[in-house]
Design a protein around this motif. Structure first.
Motif, PDB file in Angstrom:
ATOM      1  N   ALA A  39     -30.396 -27.695  58.828  1.00 52.92           N
ATOM      2  CA  ALA A  39     -29.247 -27.689  57.919  1.00 52.92           C
ATOM      3  C   ALA A  39     -29.411 -28.661  56.765  1.00 52.92           C
ATOM      4  O   ALA A  39     -28.754 -28.522  55.728  1.00 52.92           O
ATOM      5  CB  ALA A  39     -27.977 -28.004  58.699  1.00 52.92           C
ATOM      6  N   GLU A  40     -30.286 -29.654  56.918  1.00 51.74           N
ATOM      7  CA  GLU A  40     -30.479 -30.644  55.860  1.00 51.74           C
ATOM      8  C   GLU A  40     -31.153 -30.030  54.629  1.00 51.74           C
ATOM      9  O   GLU A  40     -31.010 -30.538  53.516  1.00 51.74           O
ATOM     10  CB  GLU A  40     -31.338 -31.813  56.358  1.00 51.74           C
ATOM     11  CG  GLU A  40     -30.731 -32.616  57.493  1.00 51.74           C
ATOM     12  CD  GLU A  40     -31.001 -31.991  58.864  1.00 51.74           C
ATOM     13  OE1 GLU A  40     -30.616 -32.616  59.862  1.00 51.74           O
ATOM     14  OE2 GLU A  40     -31.597 -30.897  58.928  1.00 51.74           O
ATOM     15  N   LEU A  41     -31.911 -28.964  54.830  1.00 56.40           N
ATOM     16  CA  LEU A  41     -32.707 -28.391  53.750  1.00 56.40           C
ATOM     17  C   LEU A  41     -31.889 -27.420  52.904  1.00 56.40           C
ATOM     18  O   LEU A  41     -31.222 -26.528  53.429  1.00 56.40           O
ATOM     19  CB  LEU A  41     -33.905 -27.640  54.319  1.00 56.40           C
ATOM     20  CG  LEU A  41     -34.984 -28.466  55.023  1.00 56.40           C
ATOM     21  CD1 LEU A  41     -35.980 -27.549  55.714  1.00 56.40           C
ATOM     22  CD2 LEU A  41     -35.699 -29.375  54.029  1.00 56.40           C
TER      23      LEU A  41
ATOM     24  N   ARG B 128     -29.327 -21.275  49.873  1.00 54.37           N
ATOM     25  CA  ARG B 128     -28.452 -21.858  50.873  1.00 54.37           C
ATOM     26  C   ARG B 128     -28.427 -23.362  50.651  1.00 54.37           C
ATOM     27  O   ARG B 128     -29.475 -24.010  50.652  1.00 54.37           O
ATOM     28  CB  ARG B 128     -28.953 -21.594  52.302  1.00 54.37           C
ATOM     29  CG  ARG B 128     -27.938 -22.090  53.357  1.00 54.37           C
ATOM     30  CD  ARG B 128     -28.569 -22.369  54.698  1.00 54.37           C
ATOM     31  NE  ARG B 128     -29.403 -23.590  54.696  1.00 54.37           N
ATOM     32  CZ  ARG B 128     -30.021 -24.053  55.785  1.00 54.37           C
ATOM     33  NH1 ARG B 128     -29.924 -23.407  56.932  1.00 54.37           N
ATOM     34  NH2 ARG B 128     -30.775 -25.164  55.718  1.00 54.37           N
ATOM     35  N   ASP B 129     -27.240 -23.903  50.427  1.00 51.17           N
ATOM     36  CA  ASP B 129     -27.120 -25.338  50.216  1.00 51.17           C
ATOM     37  C   ASP B 129     -27.378 -26.094  51.510  1.00 51.17           C
ATOM     38  O   ASP B 129     -26.960 -25.664  52.589  1.00 51.17           O
ATOM     39  CB  ASP B 129     -25.730 -25.693  49.687  1.00 51.17           C
ATOM     40  CG  ASP B 129     -25.525 -25.230  48.257  1.00 51.17           C
ATOM     41  OD1 ASP B 129     -26.526 -25.106  47.533  1.00 51.17           O
ATOM     42  OD2 ASP B 129     -24.369 -24.989  47.866  1.00 51.17           O
ATOM     43  N   GLY B 130     -28.048 -27.237  51.391  1.00 46.64           N
ATOM     44  CA  GLY B 130     -28.304 -28.089  52.538  1.00 46.64           C
ATOM     45  C   GLY B 130     -27.543 -29.393  52.424  1.00 46.64           C
ATOM     46  O   GLY B 130     -27.044 -29.751  51.354  1.00 46.64           O
ATOM     47  N   SER B 131     -27.476 -30.108  53.516  1.00 46.10           N
ATOM     48  CA  SER B 131     -26.733 -31.364  53.539  1.00 46.10           C
ATOM     49  C   SER B 131     -27.558 -32.540  53.017  1.00 46.10           C
ATOM     50  O   SER B 131     -27.014 -33.613  52.773  1.00 46.10           O
ATOM     51  CB  SER B 131     -26.260 -31.669  54.964  1.00 46.10           C
ATOM     52  OG  SER B 131     -27.374 -31.770  55.847  1.00 46.10           O
ATOM     53  N   GLY B 132     -28.862 -32.331  52.834  1.00 47.13           N
ATOM     54  CA  GLY B 132     -29.736 -33.386  52.346  1.00 47.13           C
ATOM     55  C   GLY B 132     -30.180 -33.132  50.920  1.00 47.13           C
ATOM     56  O   GLY B 132     -29.586 -32.319  50.205  1.00 47.13           O
TER      57      GLY B 132
ATOM     58  N   LEU C 187     -40.592 -28.296  60.592  1.00 52.27           N
ATOM     59  CA  LEU C 187     -39.784 -28.764  59.468  1.00 52.27           C
ATOM     60  C   LEU C 187     -39.000 -30.007  59.825  1.00 52.27           C
ATOM     61  O   LEU C 187     -38.841 -30.920  59.000  1.00 52.27           O
ATOM     62  CB  LEU C 187     -38.849 -27.646  58.988  1.00 52.27           C
ATOM     63  CG  LEU C 187     -39.533 -26.467  58.302  1.00 52.27           C
ATOM     64  CD1 LEU C 187     -38.540 -25.336  58.066  1.00 52.27           C
ATOM     65  CD2 LEU C 187     -40.169 -26.895  56.981  1.00 52.27           C
ATOM     66  N   GLN C 188     -38.512 -30.075  61.056  1.00 50.70           N
ATOM     67  CA  GLN C 188     -37.790 -31.266  61.481  1.00 50.70           C
ATOM     68  C   GLN C 188     -38.712 -32.472  61.548  1.00 50.70           C
ATOM     69  O   GLN C 188     -38.310 -33.596  61.237  1.00 50.70           O
ATOM     70  CB  GLN C 188     -37.135 -31.017  62.848  1.00 50.70           C
ATOM     71  CG  GLN C 188     -35.959 -30.050  62.790  1.00 50.70           C
ATOM     72  CD  GLN C 188     -35.434 -29.674  64.158  1.00 50.70           C
ATOM     73  OE1 GLN C 188     -36.169 -29.709  65.148  1.00 50.70           O
ATOM     74  NE2 GLN C 188     -34.166 -29.291  64.230  1.00 50.70           N
TER      75      GLN C 188
ATOM     76  N   ALA D  45     -32.666 -18.248  57.313  1.00 53.15           N
ATOM     77  CA  ALA D  45     -31.944 -19.439  56.850  1.00 53.15           C
ATOM     78  C   ALA D  45     -30.988 -20.036  57.881  1.00 53.15           C
ATOM     79  O   ALA D  45     -30.959 -21.257  58.057  1.00 53.15           O
ATOM     80  CB  ALA D  45     -31.212 -19.138  55.544  1.00 53.15           C
ATOM     81  N   PRO D  46     -30.181 -19.223  58.594  1.00 56.13           N
ATOM     82  CA  PRO D  46     -29.242 -19.823  59.545  1.00 56.13           C
ATOM     83  C   PRO D  46     -29.920 -20.607  60.672  1.00 56.13           C
ATOM     84  O   PRO D  46     -29.283 -21.443  61.315  1.00 56.13           O
ATOM     85  CB  PRO D  46     -28.487 -18.610  60.103  1.00 56.13           C
ATOM     86  CG  PRO D  46     -28.634 -17.549  59.072  1.00 56.13           C
ATOM     87  CD  PRO D  46     -29.990 -17.768  58.496  1.00 56.13           C
ATOM     88  N   HIS D  47     -31.203 -20.331  60.917  1.00 54.87           N
ATOM     89  CA  HIS D  47     -31.923 -20.976  62.013  1.00 54.87           C
ATOM     90  C   HIS D  47     -32.684 -22.218  61.570  1.00 54.87           C
ATOM     91  O   HIS D  47     -33.173 -22.977  62.414  1.00 54.87           O
ATOM     92  CB  HIS D  47     -32.903 -19.983  62.637  1.00 54.87           C
ATOM     93  CG  HIS D  47     -32.275 -18.692  63.043  1.00 54.87           C
ATOM     94  ND1 HIS D  47     -31.494 -18.560  64.165  1.00 54.87           N
ATOM     95  CD2 HIS D  47     -32.300 -17.453  62.443  1.00 54.87           C
ATOM     96  CE1 HIS D  47     -31.065 -17.308  64.263  1.00 54.87           C
ATOM     97  NE2 HIS D  47     -31.545 -16.622  63.235  1.00 54.87           N
TER      98      HIS D  47
END
Length: 204
Positions: A42-44, A12-16, A201-202, A37-39
């Motif tokens: 999103a950066e990862l 899954r592509d991330g934004s970071g 993770l955050q 993954a959906p949870h």
């Protein structure tokens, strides 16, 4: 070395520019934890690996032993395979995080023991530490700051042998910056735990 099947990896592509490597439990497969993954943040970018050893209807990272074993030949061979897979990625990531459930959690810690400076955090879910000593253990313990590790376990978990849990806890405390959480659950992942993983993770 146990080679990781690059074609089996679920992405899954991330934004970071940080990578989370996900490793399933024994007898499972790469699609299992990928359902989380959906949870996850999103950066990862997420890469869910398939273990290399056929086991039942799924796959394993190393030999199953209900009690402690310090035979680390197979787990180290598989960990070297994961490191080689990371080395072979076309994209370079600024930081690499690890998330493993059950046997996958033991793999995550073993990877950090073999490459103490390579990873940014570990989510160690319903798992244990493989017995024995490795040359990288002292370096791992000496890291400043120590590698953050989220350790979760279920009070009703009857899959991970109690002796492994009792032995692993102080070892983790001696080598990582541990955030330990306990849940009223068996050998699975519950909603409260997933929320704690996301928060961890955050934070890291």
């Amino acid at each position: 070395m146990q080679q990781i099947d690059a074609d089996a990896v679920q992405w899954r592509d991330g934004s970071g520019d940080e990578l989370l490597v996900v490793m399933h439990g024994i007898g499972s497969h790469e699609g299992d934890l990928f359902g989380l993954a959906p949870h996850l943040p999103a950066e990862l970018t997420i890469a869910s690996l398939r273990a290399p050893i056929p086991y039942g209807g799924g796959f394993a990272w190393f030999d199953f032993s209900p009690i402690d074993s310090d035979d680390d030949a197979l787990i180290n061979a598989t960990a070297q395979g994961v490191l080689a897979w990371l080395d072979g990625l076309e994209r370079r990531y600024s930081r690499v995080h690890l998330l493993g459930f059950s046997q996958g959690g033991a793999m995550a810690v073993q990877l950090a023991r073999l490459a103490p400076d390579r990873f940014a955090s570990i989510a160690h879910l319903s798992s244990f530490v493989h017995a024995g000593e490795l040359p990288g253990d002292a370096e791992l313990a000496a890291r400043e700051p120590r590698l953050p590790l989220l350790a979760t376990i279920g009070e009703l978990d009857d899959v991970i042998h109690k002796d492994k849990i009792v032995r692993s806890a102080p070892w983790l405390d001696a080598h990582f910056d541990v955030d330990r959480r306990t849940y009223r659950r068996a050998h699975t992942i519950v909603g409260e735990e997933l929320a704690d993983v996301v928060a961890f993770l955050q934070r890291v």
